[in-house]
Scaffold this active site. Structure first.
Site, PDB file in Angstrom:
ATOM      1  CG  ASN A   1     -12.694  37.758  89.714  1.00 23.33           C
ATOM      2  OD1 ASN A   1     -12.790  37.139  90.122  1.00 23.33           O
ATOM      3  ND2 ASN A   1     -12.824  38.847  89.055  1.00 23.33           N
TER       4      ASN A   1
ATOM      5  CE  LYS B   1     -13.497  38.554  85.977  1.00 24.68           C
ATOM      6  NZ  LYS B   1     -14.039  39.498  84.561  1.00 24.68           N
TER       7      LYS B   1
ATOM      8  CG  HIS C   1     -14.448  42.928  89.270  1.00 26.76           C
ATOM      9  ND1 HIS C   1     -15.493  43.041  88.500  1.00 26.76           N
ATOM     10  CD2 HIS C   1     -13.352  42.370  89.069  1.00 26.76           C
ATOM     11  CE1 HIS C   1     -14.457  42.554  87.603  1.00 26.76           C
ATOM     12  NE2 HIS C   1     -13.418  41.649  87.853  1.00 26.76           N
TER      13      HIS C   1
ATOM     14  CD  GLU D   1     -17.001  41.124  85.975  1.00 26.34           C
ATOM     15  OE1 GLU D   1     -16.798  40.865  86.701  1.00 26.34           O
ATOM     16  OE2 GLU D   1     -15.799  40.845  84.599  1.00 26.34           O
TER      17      GLU D   1
ATOM     18  CD  GLU E   1      -9.364  43.463  87.317  1.00 26.34           C
ATOM     19  OE1 GLU E   1      -8.973  42.782  86.910  1.00 26.34           O
ATOM     20  OE2 GLU E   1     -10.782  43.512  87.615  1.00 26.34           O
TER      21      GLU E   1
ATOM     22  N   GLY F   1     -12.005  40.873  80.220  1.00 31.15           N
ATOM     23  CA  GLY F   1     -12.840  39.648  79.451  1.00 31.15           C
ATOM     24  C   GLY F   1     -12.650  40.202  77.831  1.00 31.15           C
TER      25      GLY F   1
ATOM     26  CB  SER G   1      -7.486  40.655  78.162  1.00 31.80           C
ATOM     27  OG  SER G   1      -8.584  41.210  77.825  1.00 31.80           O
TER      28      SER G   1
HETATM   29  P1  PGA Z   1      -9.659  39.029  83.136  1.00 35.05           P
HETATM   30  O1  PGA Z   1     -11.028  39.376  83.463  1.00 35.05           O
HETATM   31  O2  PGA Z   1      -8.556  38.288  83.212  1.00 35.05           O
HETATM   32  O3  PGA Z   1     -10.801  37.529  82.188  1.00 35.05           O
HETATM   33  O4  PGA Z   1      -9.683  40.069  82.052  1.00 35.05           O
HETATM   34  C1  PGA Z   1      -9.904  40.309  85.018  1.00 35.05           C
HETATM   35  C2  PGA Z   1     -10.743  40.260  85.730  1.00 35.05           C
HETATM   36  O5  PGA Z   1     -11.827  40.353  86.019  1.00 35.05           O
HETATM   37  O6  PGA Z   1     -10.530  40.484  87.126  1.00 35.05           O
END
Ligand code: PGA
Length: 250
Positions: free
Chosen positions: A9, A11, A95, A97, A167, A173, A210
């Protein structure tokens, strides 16, 4: 053995040149691996570049979101038909976000997923709890509500594949992934919930939050983890290369 699915992903990162470069370097790896698949979800303006670069490889290209209507007055949104025309075969929906920064409701996330499944896209439906919800013992209830919204709308029959990504919001993140025990517990909870939904009993469940070259082997070794949704680490070719090596050995 079912192949593990590693989804990058990206982003709101990369530009056409860097996205093309990273995809081109991943193409030979996608042909070499036997036990895993590479899926990439670039930002919308990069989709056609990435799809073109991935054309002769095993890499699947998808979008980070998709709208619940076919077309119309929805400024800033993307339809499933447009995404397919650009070369997408899947889309993320729900997601965290989108849910937390852009205040997408559970019902909207579910509508996006359910409609996309009828429009020829596989869907990775993301669920997960905030740190406050976890601390209040509401992890399962949160995931349950997010999935229930989806199950209300799921099409009876469609040829597309639904995948769930667990998630935890606090793990995204942050550099701190959920523990193996927590991942196992929530994945089991989701698998049991899917078992009550005849059309989706075997939907693959991915873990995200992460994931890195350091922890991917342990995470993928859990039988209920069908793959990983990877943000930060998926922007680096070296990290991809190392994560694919580890996934191959699982
Ligand atoms: P990350 O993001 O691996 O940077 O924690 C995962 C995601 O948002 O899908």
């Amino acid at each position: 053995m079912t192949k593990k699915i590693l989804v990058g992903n990206w982003k709101m990162n990369l530009l056409p040149t860097s996205a093309k470069d990273l995809t081109s370097k991943l193409c030979p790896l996608s042909k070499k691996v036997n036990n895993c698949e590479i899926w990439l979800a670039p930002a919308a303006p990069l989709i056609s570049t990435v799809a073109l670069a991935a054309a002769q490889s095993q890499i699947k290209v998808g979008a980070q979101n998709v709208h619940w209507k076919e077309s119309g007055a929805f400024t800033g949104e993307l339809s499933a038909e447009m995404l397919r025309a650009l070369g997408c075969s899947f889309a993320l929906t729900g997601h965290s976000e989108r849910r937390h920064i852009f205040h997408e409701t559970a019902q909207e996330s579910a509508s996006r997923a359910a409609f996309a499944l009828t429009q020829g896209l596989d869907v990775i439906f993301c669920v997960g709890e905030t740190i406050e919800q976890r601390k209040s013992g509401l992890t399962e209830q949160t995931v349950d509500q997010q999935l229930s919204e989806l199950f209300k709308l799921l099409p009876q029959k469609c040829g597309q594949q639904l995948l769930i990504a667990y998630e935890p919001v606090w793990a995204i993140g942050s550099g701190v992934a959920a523990t193996i025990q927590d991942i196992e517990l929530v994945h089991r909870y989701i698998a049991n919930k899917l078992a009550g939904t005849p059309s989706q009993t075997n939907a693959p469940i991915l873990y995200g939050g992460s994931v890195s070259p350091e922890n991917i082997a342990e995470i993928l070794s859990l039988p209920l983890v069908a793959g990983a949704l990877i943000g930060g680490a998926s922007l680096s070719f070296d990290k991809w290369s190392s994560m694919l090596d580890k996934a191959e050995a699982c």
